[in-house]
Design a protein around this motif. Structure first.
Motif, short mmCIF file in Angstrom:
data_model
loop_
_atom_site.label_atom_id
_atom_site.label_comp_id
_atom_site.label_asym_id
_atom_site.label_seq_id
_atom_site.Cartn_x
_atom_site.Cartn_y
_atom_site.Cartn_z
N ALA A 1 -41.88 79.58 92.86
CA ALA A 1 -42.48 78.81 93.96
C ALA A 1 -43.98 78.76 93.74
N PHE B 1 -32.69 76.87 100.23
CA PHE B 1 -34.06 76.39 100.17
C PHE B 1 -34.77 76.76 101.46
N ASN B 2 -36.06 76.99 101.38
CA ASN B 2 -36.88 77.34 102.53
C ASN B 2 -36.93 76.19 103.53
N ALA C 1 -39.20 73.46 102.66
CA ALA C 1 -39.04 72.85 101.34
C ALA C 1 -39.62 71.44 101.38
N ASP D 1 -38.54 69.54 95.41
CA ASP D 1 -38.16 70.90 95.01
C ASP D 1 -36.88 70.78 94.18
N ARG D 2 -36.79 71.58 93.11
CA ARG D 2 -35.72 71.36 92.15
C ARG D 2 -35.16 72.69 91.64
N MET E 1 -38.18 75.11 90.27
CA MET E 1 -39.57 75.07 90.71
C MET E 1 -39.58 74.47 92.12
N THR E 2 -40.18 75.21 93.05
CA THR E 2 -40.22 74.79 94.45
C THR E 2 -41.62 75.00 95.02
N GLU E 3 -41.86 74.44 96.18
CA GLU E 3 -43.12 74.64 96.91
C GLU E 3 -43.08 75.98 97.66
N VAL F 1 -37.31 80.20 97.61
CA VAL F 1 -35.90 80.10 98.00
C VAL F 1 -35.40 81.49 98.34
#
Length: 152
Positions: free
Chosen positions: A98, A118-119, A122, A126-127, A142-144, A147
């Protein structure tokens, strides 16, 4: 010599070969797209290779098929919800990174969980990618926002 239709069909069905392309260029290649909006959908082995968009006004849940070597999926968030990727009873091993504004980087590692959530914050894009070896699902993404792997 004449070969009957049934025999020809049997020969074609039993034909199993690998295609060696030796640096060939493939034009027009596209992935299968599955959109899950605010519902639950069970994916099948025939869906392998698909890009799965998770969206809608409430959380979407994608349930992975039974493990089989070589299966793979890409999940992309399209709405701000706590979307879920469910591996059933199968372990999901790997890491999702993240990267938030700042930049702040965190990594969620997993070796025992069977589900990714996912948060709630999200963002679209986000992938997470999952690939199966026949025993486990291996995860990278890869996420903002971080998770959650469950159970831990």
């Amino acid at each position: 010599k004449r070969v009957g239709l049934a025999r020809t069909a049997a020969l074609i069905e039993n034909l199993k070969r690998e295609l060696q392309m030796n640096q060939a260029v493939v034009v027009g290649d596209a992935h299968k797209v599955i959109t899950i909006s605010a519902t639950t959908q069970v994916l099948t082995a025939d869906d392998s290779g698909a890009v799965v968009f998770l969206g809608g006004g409430s959380a979407a849940t994608a349930t992975l098929p039974a493990v089989q070597s070589g299966l793979k999926f890409t999940f992309i968030v399209t709405s701000v919800q706590q979307h879920i990727i469910n591996g059933g009873a199968t372990k999901m091993k790997g890491m999702v990174t993240a990267v938030a504004a700042g930049p702040t980087v965190s990594q969620q590692k997993n070796s025992a969980g069977t589900q990714i959530t996912f948060n709630s914050s999200a963002i679209a894009g986000d992938r997470v990618d999952v690939v199966c070896d026949g025993t486990n699902w291996y995860v990278s993404g890869m996420t903002e926002a971080p998770v959650t792997f469950a159970p831990t």
